[in-house]
Design a protein around this motif. Structure first.
Motif, PDB file in Angstrom:
ATOM      1  N   PHE A  98       0.829  -1.210   0.000  1.00 55.80           N
ATOM      2  CA  PHE A  98       0.000   0.000   0.000  1.00 55.80           C
ATOM      3  C   PHE A  98       0.861   1.257   0.000  1.00 55.80           C
ATOM      4  O   PHE A  98       0.583   2.219  -0.707  1.00 55.80           O
ATOM      5  N   GLU A  99       1.919   1.233   0.813  1.00 58.09           N
ATOM      6  CA  GLU A  99       2.774   2.415   0.953  1.00 58.09           C
ATOM      7  C   GLU A  99       3.451   2.768  -0.368  1.00 58.09           C
ATOM      8  O   GLU A  99       3.532   3.937  -0.753  1.00 58.09           O
ATOM      9  N   VAL A 100       3.934   1.753  -1.073  1.00 53.96           N
ATOM     10  CA  VAL A 100       4.594   1.987  -2.361  1.00 53.96           C
ATOM     11  C   VAL A 100       3.597   2.539  -3.369  1.00 53.96           C
ATOM     12  O   VAL A 100       3.887   3.485  -4.104  1.00 53.96           O
ATOM     13  N   ARG A 101       2.395   1.940  -3.423  1.00 52.64           N
ATOM     14  CA  ARG A 101       1.377   2.426  -4.355  1.00 52.64           C
ATOM     15  C   ARG A 101       1.013   3.887  -4.066  1.00 52.64           C
ATOM     16  O   ARG A 101       0.853   4.699  -4.970  1.00 52.64           O
ATOM     17  N   GLU A 102       0.891   4.199  -2.794  1.00 50.65           N
ATOM     18  CA  GLU A 102       0.519   5.563  -2.415  1.00 50.65           C
ATOM     19  C   GLU A 102       1.614   6.550  -2.794  1.00 50.65           C
ATOM     20  O   GLU A 102       1.335   7.646  -3.299  1.00 50.65           O
ATOM     21  N   THR A 103       2.875   6.183  -2.566  1.00 49.11           N
ATOM     22  CA  THR A 103       3.993   7.064  -2.917  1.00 49.11           C
ATOM     23  C   THR A 103       4.047   7.304  -4.414  1.00 49.11           C
ATOM     24  O   THR A 103       4.240   8.436  -4.877  1.00 49.11           O
ATOM     25  N   ALA A 104       3.870   6.228  -5.222  1.00 48.00           N
ATOM     26  CA  ALA A 104       3.891   6.361  -6.680  1.00 48.00           C
ATOM     27  C   ALA A 104       2.744   7.243  -7.167  1.00 48.00           C
ATOM     28  O   ALA A 104       2.920   8.089  -8.059  1.00 48.00           O
ATOM     29  N   ALA A 105       1.565   7.065  -6.574  1.00 48.95           N
ATOM     30  CA  ALA A 105       0.396   7.870  -6.970  1.00 48.95           C
ATOM     31  C   ALA A 105       0.619   9.345  -6.634  1.00 48.95           C
ATOM     32  O   ALA A 105       0.272  10.235  -7.424  1.00 48.95           O
ATOM     33  N   GLU A 106       1.208   9.630  -5.473  1.00 50.88           N
ATOM     34  CA  GLU A 106       1.497  11.016  -5.087  1.00 50.88           C
ATOM     35  C   GLU A 106       2.513  11.645  -6.042  1.00 50.88           C
ATOM     36  O   GLU A 106       2.401  12.824  -6.409  1.00 50.88           O
ATOM     37  N   ALA A 107       3.516  10.860  -6.429  1.00 53.89           N
ATOM     38  CA  ALA A 107       4.538  11.376  -7.344  1.00 53.89           C
ATOM     39  C   ALA A 107       3.917  11.730  -8.698  1.00 53.89           C
ATOM     40  O   ALA A 107       4.198  12.802  -9.259  1.00 53.89           O
ATOM     41  N   LEU A 108       3.061  10.858  -9.232  1.00 54.37           N
ATOM     42  CA  LEU A 108       2.404  11.145 -10.509  1.00 54.37           C
ATOM     43  C   LEU A 108       1.508  12.370 -10.414  1.00 54.37           C
ATOM     44  O   LEU A 108       1.462  13.207 -11.321  1.00 54.37           O
ATOM     45  N   SER A 109       0.798  12.486  -9.296  1.00 55.93           N
ATOM     46  CA  SER A 109      -0.086  13.629  -9.089  1.00 55.93           C
ATOM     47  C   SER A 109       0.689  14.940  -9.136  1.00 55.93           C
ATOM     48  O   SER A 109       0.212  15.946  -9.676  1.00 55.93           O
ATOM     49  N   ALA A 110       1.909  14.929  -8.572  1.00 53.98           N
ATOM     50  CA  ALA A 110       2.741  16.133  -8.593  1.00 53.98           C
ATOM     51  C   ALA A 110       3.327  16.390  -9.973  1.00 53.98           C
ATOM     52  O   ALA A 110       3.413  17.540 -10.438  1.00 53.98           O
ATOM     53  N   MET A 111       3.713  15.327 -10.677  1.00 48.83           N
ATOM     54  CA  MET A 111       4.395  15.500 -11.964  1.00 48.83           C
ATOM     55  C   MET A 111       3.478  16.049 -13.054  1.00 48.83           C
ATOM     56  O   MET A 111       3.899  16.860 -13.875  1.00 48.83           O
ATOM     57  N   VAL A 112       2.209  15.622 -13.078  1.00 52.87           N
ATOM     58  CA  VAL A 112       1.317  16.055 -14.162  1.00 52.87           C
ATOM     59  C   VAL A 112       0.842  17.503 -13.982  1.00 52.87           C
ATOM     60  O   VAL A 112       0.110  18.018 -14.831  1.00 52.87           O
ATOM     61  N   LEU A 113       1.251  18.146 -12.907  1.00 47.96           N
ATOM     62  CA  LEU A 113       0.954  19.575 -12.762  1.00 47.96           C
ATOM     63  C   LEU A 113       1.775  20.412 -13.734  1.00 47.96           C
ATOM     64  O   LEU A 113       1.421  21.549 -14.031  1.00 47.96           O
ATOM     65  N   ILE A 114       2.882  19.835 -14.218  1.00 42.54           N
ATOM     66  CA  ILE A 114       3.719  20.498 -15.223  1.00 42.54           C
ATOM     67  C   ILE A 114       3.145  20.169 -16.599  1.00 42.54           C
ATOM     68  O   ILE A 114       3.020  18.986 -16.955  1.00 42.54           O
ATOM     69  N   PRO A 115       2.758  21.188 -17.419  1.00 40.00           N
ATOM     70  CA  PRO A 115       2.125  20.934 -18.730  1.00 40.00           C
ATOM     71  C   PRO A 115       2.901  19.965 -19.609  1.00 40.00           C
ATOM     72  O   PRO A 115       2.307  19.083 -20.249  1.00 40.00           O
ATOM     73  N   LYS A 116       4.222  20.118 -19.645  1.00 41.68           N
ATOM     74  CA  LYS A 116       5.030  19.249 -20.505  1.00 41.68           C
ATOM     75  C   LYS A 116       4.945  17.798 -20.046  1.00 41.68           C
ATOM     76  O   LYS A 116       4.834  16.866 -20.869  1.00 41.68           O
ATOM     77  N   ASN A 117       4.972  17.582 -18.754  1.00 38.70           N
ATOM     78  CA  ASN A 117       4.839  16.220 -18.216  1.00 38.70           C
ATOM     79  C   ASN A 117       3.456  15.651 -18.473  1.00 38.70           C
ATOM     80  O   ASN A 117       3.298  14.467 -18.786  1.00 38.70           O
ATOM     81  N   ARG A 118       2.443  16.499 -18.333  1.00 39.32           N
ATOM     82  CA  ARG A 118       1.060  16.075 -18.564  1.00 39.32           C
ATOM     83  C   ARG A 118       0.881  15.615 -20.005  1.00 39.32           C
ATOM     84  O   ARG A 118       0.267  14.573 -20.282  1.00 39.32           O
ATOM     85  N   LYS A 119       1.400  16.386 -20.937  1.00 41.85           N
ATOM     86  CA  LYS A 119       1.294  16.039 -22.348  1.00 41.85           C
ATOM     87  C   LYS A 119       2.002  14.723 -22.633  1.00 41.85           C
ATOM     88  O   LYS A 119       1.484  13.858 -23.367  1.00 41.85           O
ATOM     89  N   ARG A 120       3.175  14.554 -22.038  1.00 40.38           N
ATOM     90  CA  ARG A 120       3.939  13.321 -22.236  1.00 40.38           C
ATOM     91  C   ARG A 120       3.172  12.117 -21.673  1.00 40.38           C
ATOM     92  O   ARG A 120       3.151  11.036 -22.261  1.00 40.38           O
ATOM     93  N   PHE A 121       2.527  12.312 -20.534  1.00 43.16           N
ATOM     94  CA  PHE A 121       1.776  11.235 -19.891  1.00 43.16           C
ATOM     95  C   PHE A 121       0.581  10.814 -20.736  1.00 43.16           C
ATOM     96  O   PHE A 121       0.297   9.613 -20.912  1.00 43.16           O
ATOM     97  N   VAL A 122      -0.158  11.777 -21.267  1.00 43.64           N
ATOM     98  CA  VAL A 122      -1.369  11.493 -22.049  1.00 43.64           C
ATOM     99  C   VAL A 122      -1.020  10.786 -23.354  1.00 43.64           C
ATOM    100  O   VAL A 122      -1.800   9.955 -23.852  1.00 43.64           O
ATOM    101  N   GLN A 123       0.121  11.080 -23.910  1.00 43.95           N
ATOM    102  CA  GLN A 123       0.513  10.479 -25.195  1.00 43.95           C
ATOM    103  C   GLN A 123       0.650   8.964 -25.107  1.00 43.95           C
ATOM    104  O   GLN A 123       0.496   8.266 -26.096  1.00 43.95           O
ATOM    105  N   GLU A 124       0.934   8.481 -23.933  1.00 43.78           N
ATOM    106  CA  GLU A 124       1.045   7.026 -23.735  1.00 43.78           C
ATOM    107  C   GLU A 124      -0.333   6.466 -23.372  1.00 43.78           C
ATOM    108  O   GLU A 124      -0.824   6.657 -22.264  1.00 43.78           O
TER     109      GLU A 124
END
Length: 595
Positions: free
Chosen positions: A486-512
């Motif tokens: 659970f702890e690992v999943r939560e940490t990974a989810a928090e990291a993704l939540s922070a990263m997609v706040l950057i437009p360039k990262n968000r665009k890169r994420f959606v492309q996949e």
């Protein structure tokens, strides 16, 4: 201090100064009565105590006086043990020993007064006199040791009390401990060591014996007295017993009251390797209390610790333990300031490059403790090359233990993430390359810690967030969403939540295409961790800000799952559902009435 001690010391020495002062040895004089011998011995011990106190106020020839003081303390300890055990009574050599010893004490007083008052005629002459004095005290200590041993019982003639069996009553245990005390007091070196080894064995196995040791008068004092002896083996065994007792919080105050800290520091300065290691282990336990940290500093312990850590010849195990004691001491601001003034920061940064893993770990932990809540010290560590040294430990091509890498990752976070300048240095020094490699191929503890560190770096600075996206961290975070922890999943989810706040990262994420569908599947499956849900929904909310992201979520087949979460009163899910259904309705309208 010197002015208060001198008159009392002069009076005592005049009272016992022989006329004339005879050399040693002398023809056997008339035997003294037991009472006179005991009184003479006690007064001599008091005189030595005063002289030791006076020596601390001497500012000139500090090294010479430190050596003389060590001999004074050895002599005092030996006489105290003879007084306690009654070893002086009936010893034919003792009446010859005392006049010669007192003559040297009187001479020592005269030299001490001249050093305090700076009234000596020349430095070279005084240095020569102090060397002669040191040699005399050395002879007295050896003679006293010989006398003490000569009259003692040996293991061959000793009646040994059997150790009580399991379930023995307290009286039997107390009788056994008293027997061990007797053998420690009157036995020779070998018997003392055997008695202490037996004592250490029982107090390690049964906590009840520790209480009995403290309750039986004289044992703790005797053990502390042994720490001042010149017999390195007896000294080492005594430290090991004391160290076991120090492991019990209830009895630490008893050791402190017996003056154990000053004796442990003497062992640290003059003992053998085993004694020094045991002394440091004991000091680690005692300095968990800040009040005892002050006592270590007051007796010169900080200087002794820094000397061990700065010496290239020191045993790695010794340095590791010295770092542990030092870490306990820096919680006291004044001690930390003194260490910094003495060059502790560059010294411990150098230790990060040690070949010994334990030394690496303990020096990293020391630097973290020193920098805790102190921006100025943190900057000093960085300026002294701390970041480069830590990254050298993290370099996957370096052969270090998994434990060293874990501590290095924590140290990097503590020392660097609160400063934009330090984060830029990390990015320039290939920190992200190392971190990504640990995420992909590291051992499980290192991999999970690297994930936590990367997640914290996401929110530490926008520059770092962008760099993480460019380096390819998002696919690794997505992969960790499927972890069993659970702890690992939560940490990974928090990291993704922070990263997609950057437009360039968000665009890169959606492309996949895989990223969104996988995340939605995890959201549908994860029913037990509200933290994971919250972060995943936050990530999806950010993705809906672009049309392609909204469209992929709507067409994924998981829209009903989001709507069900909304019906379950999950606030963020309701917001997401409203946004998605509104967008879908608008798409339908645009299909009916094209503009």
């Amino acid at each position: 201090m010197g002015e208060e001690i001198l008159p009392r010391l002069q009076s005592r020495c005049r009272r016992h100064d022989p006329q004339p002062s005879p050399p040693f040895p002398l023809p056997l004089p008339s035997p003294e009565s037991a009472e006179a011998t005991d009184t003479h011995l006690r007064q001599t011990v008091e005189c030595l105590s005063s002289l030791i106190s006076l020596s601390h106020s001497i500012k000139v020839f500090p090294v010479k006086w430190q050596l003389i003081r060590a001999k004074l303390e050895e002599l005092k300890s030996g006489l105290s043990l003879m007084e306690e055990s009654g070893g002086a009574l009936g010893n034919p050599a003792f009446p010859r020993f005392m006049p010669a010893a007192m003559a040297t004490v009187t001479e020592s007083l005269d030299l001490a007064m001249r050093c305090v008052n700076l009234s000596y005629s020349g430095k070279l002459l005084m240095q020569s006199d102090l060397d002669i004095l040191l040699a005399k005290f050395d002879i007295h200590v050896k003679n006293l040791s010989s006398m003490s041993t000569a009259g003692r019982a040996s293991p061959a003639c000793a009646i040994v009390v059997s150790r009580p069996g399991v379930g023995a009553c307290k009286d039997e245990m107390r009788f056994y401990v008293r027997d061990l005390l007797g053998r420690m007091k009157v036995g020779d070196s070998e018997m003392r060591m055997q008695a202490m080894a037996s004592l250490r064995e029982v107090i390690c196995e049964n906590e009840k014996y520790v209480r009995i040791v403290v309750e039986v008068g004289g044992i703790v004092g005797t053990l502390v007295g042994f720490l001042d002896l010149s017999d390195a083996k007896v000294q080492e065994e005594a430290v090991r017993v004391v160290s076991v007792i120090a492991g019990f919080d209830s009895f630490k105050s008893v050791l402190i009251g017996a003056g154990v800290i000053s004796s442990l520091i003497k062992v640290l300065e003059y003992g053998n390797l085993g004694g020094k290691e045991a002394s440091l282990g004991c000091l680690i336990k005692l300095t968990e209390n800040a009040d005892n940290a002050w006592s270590v500093s007051a007796h010169g312990g900080v200087t002794a610790l820094l000397k061990i850590c700065s010496s290239g010849d020191s045993d790695p195990g010794l340095v590791h333990l010295a770092c542990g004691v030092s870490k306990n001491l820096v919680g006291v601001q004044e001690i930390k300031c003194f260490m910094i003034e003495e060059g502790a920061v560059p010294m411990f940064v150098r230790l990060l490059r040690s070949k010994d893993d334990n030394v690496k770990v303990s020096s990293m932990e020391f630097l973290q403790a020193m920098a805790s809540g102190d921006e100025k010290t943190r900057k000093l560590i960085v300026n002294e090359g701390g970041i480069r040294a830590l990254l050298q430990i993290l370099d996957p091509s370096t052969l270090v233990s998994s434990r060293s890498r874990e501590v290095a990752l924590i140290a990097v976070e503590k020392l660097c993430f609160c400063s934009a300048t330090s984060i830029s240095m990390l990015l320039n020094y290939r920190f992200l390359d190392f971190l990504l490699r640990f995420l992909r191929n590291g051992e499980v503890p290192v991999r999970e810690l690297a994930l936590k560190v990367a997640a914290k770096l996401c929110v530490a600075s926008e520059e770092a967030n962008k760099a993480l996206g460019d380096a390819g961290f998002m696919p690794e975070f997505v992969r960790f969403l499927d972890s069993k922890s659970f702890e690992v999943r939560e940490t990974a989810a928090e990291a993704l939540s922070a990263m997609v706040l950057i437009p360039k990262n968000r665009k890169r994420f959606v492309q996949e295409d895989h990223n969104i569908s996988f995340m939605l599947r995890m959201l549908d499956l994860d029913s037990g961790n509200s933290g994971v849900k919250k972060s995943l929904i936050s990530t999806l909310m950010a993705i809906t800000s672009c049309s392609s992201g909204r469209r992929k979520i709507i067409n994924s087949g998981y829209l009903k799952s989001i709507e069900k979460l909304a019906e379950d009163e999950v606030y963020d899910a309701r917001r997401l559902a409203r946004k998605l259904t509104t967008s879908r309705f608008r798409s339908m309208l645009s299909g009916i009435w094209p503009s």
